[in-house]
Design an enzyme around this catalytic site. Sequence first.
Site, short mmCIF file in Angstrom:
data_model
loop_
_atom_site.label_atom_id
_atom_site.label_comp_id
_atom_site.label_asym_id
_atom_site.label_seq_id
_atom_site.Cartn_x
_atom_site.Cartn_y
_atom_site.Cartn_z
N ASP A 260 18.35 -23.15 -54.88
CA ASP A 260 18.18 -24.58 -55.09
C ASP A 260 16.69 -24.90 -55.20
O ASP A 260 15.87 -24.39 -54.42
CB ASP A 260 18.79 -25.36 -53.92
CG ASP A 260 18.84 -26.86 -54.20
OD1 ASP A 260 19.80 -27.30 -54.85
OD2 ASP A 260 17.92 -27.57 -53.76
N GLU A 302 20.33 -28.89 -59.98
CA GLU A 302 19.16 -28.05 -59.72
C GLU A 302 19.53 -26.77 -58.99
O GLU A 302 18.68 -26.09 -58.42
CB GLU A 302 18.12 -28.82 -58.90
CG GLU A 302 18.52 -29.16 -57.49
CD GLU A 302 19.21 -30.50 -57.37
OE1 GLU A 302 19.12 -31.11 -56.30
OE2 GLU A 302 19.84 -30.94 -58.36
#
Length: 402
Positions: A260, A302
């Site tokens: 992430d 993301e």
Amino acid sequence: MPASGRIALKGSDPDLKLKSGSDPDFLKTLRPAWIPAGILLATALLAWLVPLPPSLAGLRTAGPYALLLTGLGMALRFNRGRAFVILASLLGGFAAVQAFPGKGVHTAVALLVPLNALLAMIYPERGVRFRAAYGCLALLGLEAALLAWLPGVSLPALLGRLMFAAAFAAAAWRAWPELAPLQVGSAGALAAFYIASEWVGSPGVYGAFMSAAGAILVISLLEESHRLAFRDPLTGLPGRRALEERLRSLGSRYAIAMVDVDHFKKFNDTHGHDIGDQVLKLVGARLAEVGGGGVAFRYGGEEFSVLFPGADLDEVMPHLEAIRRSIEGYRMAVRAPDRPKTVEDGSKRRGERSIPEKHLSVTVSIGASGPSGRLRTPAQVIKEADEALYRAKQGGRNRVST
């Protein structure tokens, strides 16, 4: 308002041991051209070395009609405007040659088909449904009327060859450098049509290469639909659907990492979505170079995944740490909006005061897991990797956790 601009990437970690991604693999780059080239080669061998038996002579006409109509229906279903124009032109040209087997029609078809392809390549892709199709259908109708009037008119064959060269160059321009299957297939279909036009006096060879043009576009449409379904268009990585397909074929040894981007919302809010997209491209490009046999996927937003088939968790940890340092070692320079875009502009404005560049740092947090006694399915391993990712975030970000 958020500042917008381009980014420059600087810095690297000399101690990284990543999968080599800088050396160009020429054959892999040209992989989308393998199928069109193979179809053209197979067609040439079959057409000239293996004569069609008299009992199958009807395939000279039925084959092109079947393949071109199939491709036309697929282009309409998938809403691919350029493929539709080329296939409709090929189908109409083949039908005209069959109905009016004269030199005038042959030379006119050899001119009009590449002309239509050239126009399709010049204009942006707008699909084929609704209003986008009106101009195309009107042009094809006008050309059909022209062909019905031309049987006694002879056009210079050189015009058709020049038009083919222009259309093929435009198709190659559209295909490079992405080399998407459908763009490459369009160039391959034009090449097949050119060979067919040069052998229009030989019905077997002509029909074979018109069939090849249809086959190339049918396969290219299938490949394109697969690419759009399984590959993320922003980063170029395989998407979540591709990961789910791959998970079904895993053995008992594997490891999964969830990645992430740290503070990604802050990048978007402060610097704009263009910079956010560049951040995702950067992270995706670095993850694609992970070593240890890892394969990176865009999981969503993301978040990314890295799958290590046939590896234990302990084996992949050094590779995950290396990729984390790789991303951390880059510096993104957000260029000011007033930055000169050309050398000439820079020379004229030399000495003027401008807004200085901002250097940003991108980091990622990584959670990794592998199968164990209580983690028996890939879904359970991914859930555990997600929990490890949460621990990495809670522990201060920019770290690998298990």
